[in-house]
Scaffold this active site. Structure first.
Site, PDB file in Angstrom:
ATOM      1  N   SER A   8      36.163  34.266  37.065  1.00 37.46           N
ATOM      2  CA  SER A   8      37.007  34.968  38.035  1.00 37.46           C
ATOM      3  C   SER A   8      38.320  34.251  38.339  1.00 37.46           C
ATOM      4  O   SER A   8      39.081  34.713  39.192  1.00 37.46           O
ATOM      5  CB  SER A   8      36.229  35.196  39.337  1.00 37.46           C
ATOM      6  OG  SER A   8      35.823  33.966  39.881  1.00 37.46           O
ATOM      7  N   THR A  60      37.804  34.982  43.722  1.00 35.69           N
ATOM      8  CA  THR A  60      38.999  34.185  43.971  1.00 35.69           C
ATOM      9  C   THR A  60      38.637  32.805  44.509  1.00 35.69           C
ATOM     10  O   THR A  60      37.697  32.677  45.266  1.00 35.69           O
ATOM     11  CB  THR A  60      39.781  34.906  45.081  1.00 35.69           C
ATOM     12  OG1 THR A  60      39.902  36.264  44.729  1.00 35.69           O
ATOM     13  CG2 THR A  60      41.103  34.258  45.359  1.00 35.69           C
ATOM     14  N   THR A 103      43.271  33.651  41.150  1.00 34.31           N
ATOM     15  CA  THR A 103      42.214  34.550  40.661  1.00 34.31           C
ATOM     16  C   THR A 103      42.642  35.248  39.377  1.00 34.31           C
ATOM     17  O   THR A 103      43.837  35.357  39.089  1.00 34.31           O
ATOM     18  CB  THR A 103      41.914  35.628  41.733  1.00 34.31           C
ATOM     19  OG1 THR A 103      40.749  36.361  41.349  1.00 34.31           O
ATOM     20  CG2 THR A 103      43.052  36.599  41.887  1.00 34.31           C
ATOM     21  N   ARG A 162      47.443  45.993  37.591  1.00 35.43           N
ATOM     22  CA  ARG A 162      46.907  45.943  38.960  1.00 35.43           C
ATOM     23  C   ARG A 162      47.073  44.534  39.546  1.00 35.43           C
ATOM     24  O   ARG A 162      46.804  43.537  38.891  1.00 35.43           O
ATOM     25  CB  ARG A 162      45.441  46.333  38.945  1.00 35.43           C
ATOM     26  CG  ARG A 162      44.747  46.300  40.320  1.00 35.43           C
ATOM     27  CD  ARG A 162      44.050  44.982  40.584  1.00 35.43           C
ATOM     28  NE  ARG A 162      43.305  44.991  41.855  1.00 35.43           N
ATOM     29  CZ  ARG A 162      42.772  43.915  42.402  1.00 35.43           C
ATOM     30  NH1 ARG A 162      42.887  42.747  41.814  1.00 35.43           N
ATOM     31  NH2 ARG A 162      42.130  43.993  43.534  1.00 35.43           N
ATOM     32  N   THR A 195      39.010  36.413  50.128  1.00 36.02           N
ATOM     33  CA  THR A 195      38.334  36.689  48.860  1.00 36.02           C
ATOM     34  C   THR A 195      37.737  38.088  48.955  1.00 36.02           C
ATOM     35  O   THR A 195      37.484  38.580  50.048  1.00 36.02           O
ATOM     36  CB  THR A 195      37.236  35.638  48.602  1.00 36.02           C
ATOM     37  OG1 THR A 195      36.601  35.922  47.349  1.00 36.02           O
ATOM     38  CG2 THR A 195      36.185  35.619  49.690  1.00 36.02           C
ATOM     39  N   GLY A 196      37.517  38.707  47.808  1.00 34.74           N
ATOM     40  CA  GLY A 196      36.919  40.044  47.812  1.00 34.74           C
ATOM     41  C   GLY A 196      37.913  41.093  47.343  1.00 34.74           C
ATOM     42  O   GLY A 196      38.862  40.786  46.625  1.00 34.74           O
TER      43      GLY A 196
HETATM   44  N1  GLY Z   1      40.642  39.052  45.716  1.00 35.36           N
HETATM   45  C1  GLY Z   1      40.925  39.155  44.356  1.00 35.36           C
HETATM   46  C2  GLY Z   1      41.462  40.450  43.952  1.00 35.36           C
HETATM   47  O1  GLY Z   1      41.170  41.473  44.537  1.00 35.36           O
HETATM   48  O2  GLY Z   1      42.194  40.483  42.986  1.00 35.36           O
END
Ligand code: GLY
Length: 324
Positions: free
Chosen positions: A83, A185, A203, A213, A236-237
């Site tokens: 990740s 992340t 990340t 994106r 994070t998330g």
């Molecule tokens: N938190 C990492 C992402 O959504 O890219």
């Protein structure tokens, strides 16, 4: 005349007017001072090794900014970590595109988004901060800048992530996984012994995302925010949900209003719940480090943990409390 009962009553009125839970543990505007202790906090279990690297920098007299950069470079280099950095999951077209940002105690910041072929996006973000008048470079421009500054071009797709991508193709179904393999992340916040706070966030973003994106991680205020008078926060998330509430900035501003770190993180998670109808199917978590060295974390879903280091022999995982 100042009277605690009146103050609490006024705080409760203020917070209910503002639509916030009535939790402030410090009067708004009261100065929170540093304690002279070193504290490092970072997301997920890859944070343990990252904290150690950051700690070493601080012990050797490096700045909080040097420390956060060195810390997150550890998972960026780990090919087993899918990740972040090298070995990060690709997007649906097979590109490994990386997002990162960094913020120093003076409020300077830099970021890169959609950066390919560079193992350490955080160090490119640092260069953007230190050597350009900008705060964010994206895609080919970010790559061009990195190469011009001597970063090595690499293939970041590993045998493991190539295989995962091929597997994904069988159904080509886009379904973000909550708490994927206990990492996502890495966001890391550090406070040096002089009380200065810096943060870094890096990340590869959501696995099999659309090409182009960008999530919260390279966005100052969303994935990371530092105000050296108050504290720092990182996230994070699911990036989209975090961006919509400017999550990390929100956490810092709540601490400015008097919220304790965990309470501020919880209130930011609650804001996501309020604004995001699909909240049950996503994860979002925050970490906060306040100027007085107090820390906290909170997540939407169970399973989020973080690494907290307050001494050479005190680096441990903490399970964050969760709303659901
Ligand atoms: N938190 C990492 C992402 O959504 O890219």
């Amino acid at each position: 005349m100042f009277n605690r009962r009146n103050f609490l009553k006024k705080s409760a009125i203020f917070t209910s007017l503002a639509g916030l839970a009535p939790w402030p543990t410090l009067a708004a505007g009261r100065k929170v001072t540093a304690t002279g202790k070193t504290t490092i906090i970072s997301t997920w279990n890859h944070g343990l090794q990252a904290n150690v690297a950051a700690w070493r920098v601080l012990q050797n007299g490096g700045s909080a900014t040097d420390a956060v950069e060195a810390g997150v470079r550890v998972p960026e280099s780990d090919p087993e970590n899918t990740s972040v950095g090298l070995g990060g999951m690709p997007d649906r077209d097979g590109h490994v595109t990386l997002d990162a940002c960094i913020m120093d105690p003076s409020g300077n910041c830099g970021g890169v988004a959609g950066l390919e072929h560079i193992e350490h996006p955080i160090s490119v973000a640092r260069k953007v901060m230190d050597d350009t008048p900008h705060v964010l470079l994206v895609g080919d421009g970010a790559l061009q800048f990195a190469l011009a500054n001597g970063f090595e071009k690499k293939d970041l797709l590993t045998a493991k992530t190539y295989k995962a991508w091929q597997e994904w193709f069988k159904k080509a179904e886009y379904k973000p996984v909550i708490n994927i393999e206990n990492h996502d992340t890495i966001g890391l916040l550090a406070q040096d012994k002089d009380g200065n706070i810096a943060g870094a966030c890096t990340t590869s973003g959501l696995a099999f995302k659309m090409y182009g994106r960008v999530g919260d991680s390279p966005i100052i205020g969303a994935g990371l925010y530092v105000d050296n008078d108050i504290g720092g926060a990182t996230a994070t998330g699911m990036g989209e949900a975090i961006v919509k509430v400017a999550g990390s900035h929100l956490v810092v501003e709540l601490m400015r209003q008097g919220y304790a770190p965990e309470e501020a993180c919880k209130a930011a998670v609650e804001r996501i719940v309020k604004k995001e109808p699909g909240y049950k199917n996503l994860q979002a978590g925050f970490l906060a480090l306040r100027k007085d060295g107090k820390t906290g974390g909170y997540a939407l879903q169970k399973g989020f943990n973080y690494a907290l280091m307050t001494g050479p022999d005190n680096n441990r995982m903490v399970d964050a409390r969760a709303l659901l």
